[in-house]
Design an enzyme around this catalytic site. Structure first.
Site, PDB file in Angstrom:
ATOM      1  N   THR A 190       1.536   3.720  -7.406  1.00 15.10           N
ATOM      2  CA  THR A 190       1.372   2.852  -8.695  1.00 15.10           C
ATOM      3  C   THR A 190       0.826   3.549  -9.849  1.00 15.10           C
ATOM      4  OG1 THR A 190       1.270   0.698  -7.315  1.00 15.10           O
ATOM      5  CG2 THR A 190       0.516   0.588  -9.606  1.00 15.10           C
TER       6      THR A 190
ATOM      7  N   HIS B 121       7.059  -3.333   1.809  1.00 15.93           N
ATOM      8  CA  HIS B 121       5.556  -2.939   1.876  1.00 15.93           C
ATOM      9  C   HIS B 121       4.996  -3.968   2.604  1.00 15.93           C
ATOM     10  CE1 HIS B 121       1.884  -1.389   0.211  1.00 15.93           C
ATOM     11  NE2 HIS B 121       1.998  -1.542  -0.925  1.00 15.93           N
TER      12      HIS B 121
ATOM     13  N   ASN C 206      -1.621  -1.865   3.029  1.00 15.31           N
ATOM     14  CA  ASN C 206      -2.529  -1.701   1.968  1.00 15.31           C
ATOM     15  C   ASN C 206      -3.003  -3.147   1.666  1.00 15.31           C
ATOM     16  OD1 ASN C 206      -2.159   0.977   1.913  1.00 15.31           O
ATOM     17  ND2 ASN C 206      -1.412   1.211   0.253  1.00 15.31           N
TER      18      ASN C 206
ATOM     19  N   ASN D 105      -8.543  -3.208  -0.207  1.00 16.45           N
ATOM     20  CA  ASN D 105      -8.213  -4.536  -0.342  1.00 16.45           C
ATOM     21  C   ASN D 105      -9.023  -5.228   0.769  1.00 16.45           C
ATOM     22  OD1 ASN D 105      -6.974  -4.830  -2.851  1.00 16.45           O
ATOM     23  ND2 ASN D 105      -5.183  -4.363  -1.760  1.00 16.45           N
TER      24      ASN D 105
END
Length: 359
Positions: free
Chosen positions: A25, A174, A177, A234
């Site tokens: 990112t 995805h 994470n 996270n």
């Protein structure tokens, strides 16, 4: 020649080497979430990678978790991504798009005041999110209603279709994470009591539904999946990450995916376990591993057949010619974390190659 430089067939993807650029990112798409010429230059500079996995990209509008990340939900975005895929292909590269939903990692300040959704009404604690008003604590999400989930599954399928229309060679789902799919998978973030919660089978149903829909839409030979069962980023936990990995990967074979992309460790270093051994024991397909590999360790792992390829993240930021540097045994440049998420070309497209550095 080291086997890491050998070609690799991963579904319909034929990689010219086994050095993969991990999704990173970089927040250069602006508040419109629109890919642009600067992004095209950045990815094209790194086209010597066997495969580029483009950054986490919003599958569905209104689910921003990084403020200036790109999307793939509009026709304009599809058109804009073509300049990126064309630029990479012109340099002989292969590129897939990581399609993503942030779930509880989204924030109302990034999404017009909309409350984020998640498997369960559990907020991320101990971490903060970048917003137009500076770093902010995460907010309490609302739990998705059972009948809302199929619409999100359909959104992933449409995003995959859009990615192929934009010229990508495939997609990476995805599931890592601490974002929405991962939130469903792990028992620390999923306390539902419907068909999407409770047992491992129920917690994995959302992922399997997404994979079924995406594979049906574009073909499983163009679909990869990223998982991170150990990663605490996270505010994520599972009571048995290695057991979850073994159970899950034993069931992923039926999808006949192009590849499985495993993050082998925890960013925070708190959760331990050998998830790669569980993968190799249970998963029959192509395995790419990521997190903290040195070039030497990557060569050894691929050479020993422990992995099929290795994905490098931060080293690709500062070394657009990472493949060539590894091949030559040249030193690697160091990336500047202060420019990871900034605007413009600084720390993005201005890192020199060996050739330009010595010109």
């Amino acid at each position: 020649m080291d086997t890491i430089f050998w070609p690799l067939e991963a579904g319909s993807l034929v990689l010219k080497n086994r050095i993969v650029m991990a999704p990173l990112t970089r927040c250069r798409a602006g508040e419109s979430h629109m890919p642009n010429a600067l992004m095209a230059e950045y990815y094209a500079q790194r086209a010597s990678a066997g495969l580029i996995v483009a950054e986490a990209t919003m599958a569905i509008a209104g689910n921003s978790a990084f403020w200036k990340e790109p999307g793939i939900y509009s026709e304009a975005q599809v058109d804009a991504w073509r300049q990126v895929t064309d630029a990479v292909h012109a340099r002989g590269g292969k590129i897939v798009l990581q399609i993503w939903h942030g779930g509880r990692a989204c924030h109302p300040l990034l999404n017009g005041g909309i409350t984020p959704v998640a498997p369960s009404a559990l907020a991320i604690v101990g971490e903060e999110v970048h917003t137009p008003e500076g770093k902010q604590p995460y907010t309490l999400p609302r739990a998705l209603e059972t009948d809302e989930v199929p619409d999100i599954v359909a959104g992933f399928a449409q995003a995959a279709d859009n990615a192929i229309a934009a010229g990508f060679d495939g997609v990476e789902v995805h599931g890592a994470n601490g974002y929405l799919i991962d939130q469903f998978l792990r028992d620390g973030s999923n306390v539902r009591d419907d068909i999407y919660g409770g047992s491992r089978e129920a917690r994995a149903k959302f992922l399997f539904d997404v994979l079924d829909a995406v594979c049906e839409r574009i073909g499983s030979d163009k679909v990869g999946l990223r998982l991170s069962p150990l990663n605490g980023f996270n505010d994520m936990r599972d009571s048995d990450p290695v057991g979850l990995t073994a159970w899950l990967t034993a069931r992923l074979g039926r999808f006949n995916l192009a590849y499985l992309h495993m993050m082998r460790a925890d960013f925070k270093g708190e959760q331990q376990g050998d998830v790669l051994a569980a993968v190799r024991e249970n998963y029959p397909g192509v395995v790419i591993a990521n997190m903290g590999y040195t070039p030497e360790e990557a060569k050894a792992a691929v050479g020993a057949g422990q992995l099929d390829a290795v994905a490098f993240g931060v080293p690709f930021i500062a070394n657009p010619d990472l493949v060539e540097r590894i091949e030559l045994g040249a030193p690697l440049a160091e990336a500047n974390p202060k420019t990871f998420y900034s605007d413009g070309p600084e720390g993005y497209t201005d890192y020199p190659t060996l050739e330009t550095a010595h010109a």
